[in-house]
Design an enzyme around this catalytic site. Structure first.
Site, short mmCIF file in Angstrom:
data_model
loop_
_atom_site.label_atom_id
_atom_site.label_comp_id
_atom_site.label_asym_id
_atom_site.label_seq_id
_atom_site.Cartn_x
_atom_site.Cartn_y
_atom_site.Cartn_z
N ASP A 13 0.82 -1.22 0.00
CA ASP A 13 0.00 0.00 0.00
C ASP A 13 0.85 1.27 0.00
O ASP A 13 0.43 2.31 0.49
CB ASP A 13 -0.95 0.03 1.21
N LYS A 16 2.48 2.00 -5.17
CA LYS A 16 3.23 1.49 -6.33
C LYS A 16 2.51 1.75 -7.65
O LYS A 16 3.16 2.02 -8.66
CB LYS A 16 3.46 -0.02 -6.16
N LYS A 18 0.71 4.18 -8.74
CA LYS A 18 0.93 5.52 -9.30
C LYS A 18 2.35 5.66 -9.86
O LYS A 18 2.54 6.26 -10.93
CB LYS A 18 0.70 6.57 -8.20
N ALA A 39 -3.96 -8.06 -3.82
CA ALA A 39 -3.31 -6.75 -3.88
C ALA A 39 -4.10 -5.84 -4.80
O ALA A 39 -4.85 -6.30 -5.65
CB ALA A 39 -1.88 -6.90 -4.39
N GLY A 40 -3.92 -4.55 -4.62
CA GLY A 40 -4.63 -3.61 -5.49
C GLY A 40 -3.83 -2.35 -5.70
O GLY A 40 -3.17 -1.87 -4.79
N HIS A 41 -3.84 -1.84 -6.92
CA HIS A 41 -3.22 -0.56 -7.24
C HIS A 41 -4.34 0.43 -7.55
O HIS A 41 -5.21 0.16 -8.37
CB HIS A 41 -2.32 -0.68 -8.47
N GLN A 226 2.20 -5.99 -2.98
CA GLN A 226 2.52 -5.99 -1.55
C GLN A 226 3.85 -5.29 -1.27
O GLN A 226 4.24 -4.40 -2.03
CB GLN A 226 2.51 -7.43 -0.99
N GLY A 306 -10.89 -2.94 1.23
CA GLY A 306 -11.62 -1.86 1.90
C GLY A 306 -11.33 -1.76 3.38
O GLY A 306 -11.89 -0.92 4.08
N LEU A 336 3.91 12.36 0.60
CA LEU A 336 4.58 13.38 1.41
C LEU A 336 3.59 14.45 1.83
O LEU A 336 3.68 15.02 2.93
CB LEU A 336 5.74 14.00 0.62
N VAL A 418 3.37 14.19 -4.27
CA VAL A 418 2.79 15.21 -3.41
C VAL A 418 1.26 15.23 -3.49
O VAL A 418 0.62 16.19 -3.06
CB VAL A 418 3.36 16.61 -3.75
#
Length: 434
Positions: A13, A16, A18, A39-41, A226, A306, A336, A418
């Site tokens: 989480d 990755k 992005k 897993a999820g992006h 992961q 979720g 950040l 950012v």
């Protein structure tokens, strides 16, 4: 023709998806090399959200070749749903744009039944926190040599033989060991025959195609799922996933020679999160003001489950472990912006465990559960930074925080995020530039 691996440095989480999306601009082939749909992006492009579970997030680019490597385990129903959803959003997924390794293993209905039944049988405090999606049982069958590969679907006789043998064995476990309902062979077989018909055009030899791409001078980007501390060998075992999440598996999970990897980028969230059970030394307890602020501002809910992510300060021990285990050549620091407004920030520099000092994650899970970080405090910044597009334009305290991470890990930051949108990313050094 650089070839770049992207891995998570914490418990997953880290953002990755992005970063892979950003680097995909410079790649010709994007390869997912391990894990499953646990897993999820999550990507935000032009204000539109996309969530990927199996398909590489590079599929958003129409001129890229996306591949699912042999190290991935595939729930065919989930994969087909993902393909259909992208088609409906105007992003056609064709065999020209997506290839599935014939050596990848299939998550079958009985894997999910076993996963849920075995987790339910564990007493409180012993639960692993599995997603119940059949990941562990599928990898167990793979290692035990009972697994069914994607390529087996292309041979109806072999496919039927394997399904029949597995359903018989798994029904014995479900009914006799767990007291759960058995699966009907005819139902499983009919469902899988339909999956085979729909997925057959996508199946191929990913290793061969990647080798041809390398020889023709194309750039390859490898993405994992992961994070490092969820690695089956090197993570906080047994509270881990069932595959190797570190960079070395990029080669094993795709059939690509290790001598051809040029750089490894580690995704490091500016603070730390974890989903599910297991030790988390820098965790801020639920109800803690700062922890709740990070959770809320960072949108810390699992893209796949979720579930609320547990939040904590940046753990320097975890970061240093990731540098060593992955051979990181660059860092991508994400979220950040979530730290904006915090007057004081903390970074865990080492652990104390029963009077003993550790500068790495203890391998003994009892000791890991007792680990207490020794923090270094640094000044925060009040300015919001999501509109910043150049590193030099960040508040000085934000830049100091990034430099502190670089000094601590010995690895240079190459990307700083950012904000959640594709454009809210500062590319300091492109790993595809040789």
């Amino acid at each position: 023709m650089p070839n770049v691996v992207v891995v998570g440095t914490q418990w997953g989480d880290e953002g990755k998806g992005k970063i892979v999306d950003l680097l995909t601009r410079y790649a010709d082939c994007i390869v997912r090399f391990q894990g499953g749909n646990n897993a999820g992006h999550t990507l935000v492009v032009d204000g539109k959200q996309f969530i990927f579970h199996i398909i590489p997030s590079g599929i958003l680019y129409e001129d890229k070749a996306c591949m699912i490597g042999n190290g991935v385990i595939i729930d065919p129903g989930v994969l087909l749903d993902e393909i259909n959803e992208l088609n409906e959003k105007g992003l056609p997924v064709t065999p020209k744009r997506l290839m599935i390794s014939e050596n990848a293993h299939l998550i079958m209905p009985y894997h999910k039944s076993l996963d849920q039944a075995s987790e339910a049988a564990l007493s409180k405090g012993k639960k692993i926190g599995t997603t119940g999606r059949g990941i562990g049982p599928c990898y167990m069958d793979k290692v035990g040599r009972y697994g069914i590969k994607v390529g087996d679907m292309l041979d109806p006789v072999l496919f039927e033989e394997k399904i029949k043998a597995n359903v018989e064995e798994k029904n014995f476990l479900l009914t006799k060991k767990f007291g759960a309902a058995p699966l009907e062979l005819d139902v499983v077989r009919a469902q899988c025959d339909k999956f085979a018909e729909l997925l057959q055009p996508f199946v191929g030899n990913v290793s061969m195609v990647l080798d041809q791409a390398r020889k023709s001078g194309k750039n390859v980007l490898f993405e994992g799922a992961q994070g490092t501390q969820l690695d089956i060998d090197h993570g906080t075992y047994p509270f881990v996933t069932s595959s190797n999440t570190i960079a070395g598996n990029a080669c094993i999970g795709s059939g690509f020679g290790p001598a051809h990897i040029d750089s490894v980028i580690g995704i490091l969230k500016a603070y730390t999160t974890r989903v599910g059970e297991g030790p988390f030394p820098s965790e801020l307890p639920e109800g803690d003001v700062v922890g709740d602020q990070l959770q809320r501002k960072g949108g810390e809910f699992g893209a796949t489950t979720g579930r609320r992510r547990r939040c904590g300060w940046l753990d320097g021990v975890v970061a240093s472990d990731a540098v060593r285990l992955n051979g990181l050549t660059g860092l991508a620091i994400t979220k950040l912006d979530v730290l904006s407004g915090q007057p004081t920030l903390k970074i865990g520099r080492k652990y104390m465990v029963e009077g003993q000092e550790f500068d790495y994650m203890p391998t003994n899970i009892r000791q890991t559960a007792l680990a207490k970080p020794v923090y270094e405090e640094v000044e925060g910044w009040s300015e919001e930074i999501s509109e910043v597009r150049q590193f030099d334009d960040l508040p000085q305290k934000a830049k100091d925080y990034v430099h502190k991470i670089e000094d601590m890990t010995g690895v240079e930051p190459v990307i700083v995020s950012v904000g959640p949108d594709r454009e809210e990313t500062l590319l300091l050094k492109n790993p595809f530039d040789k």
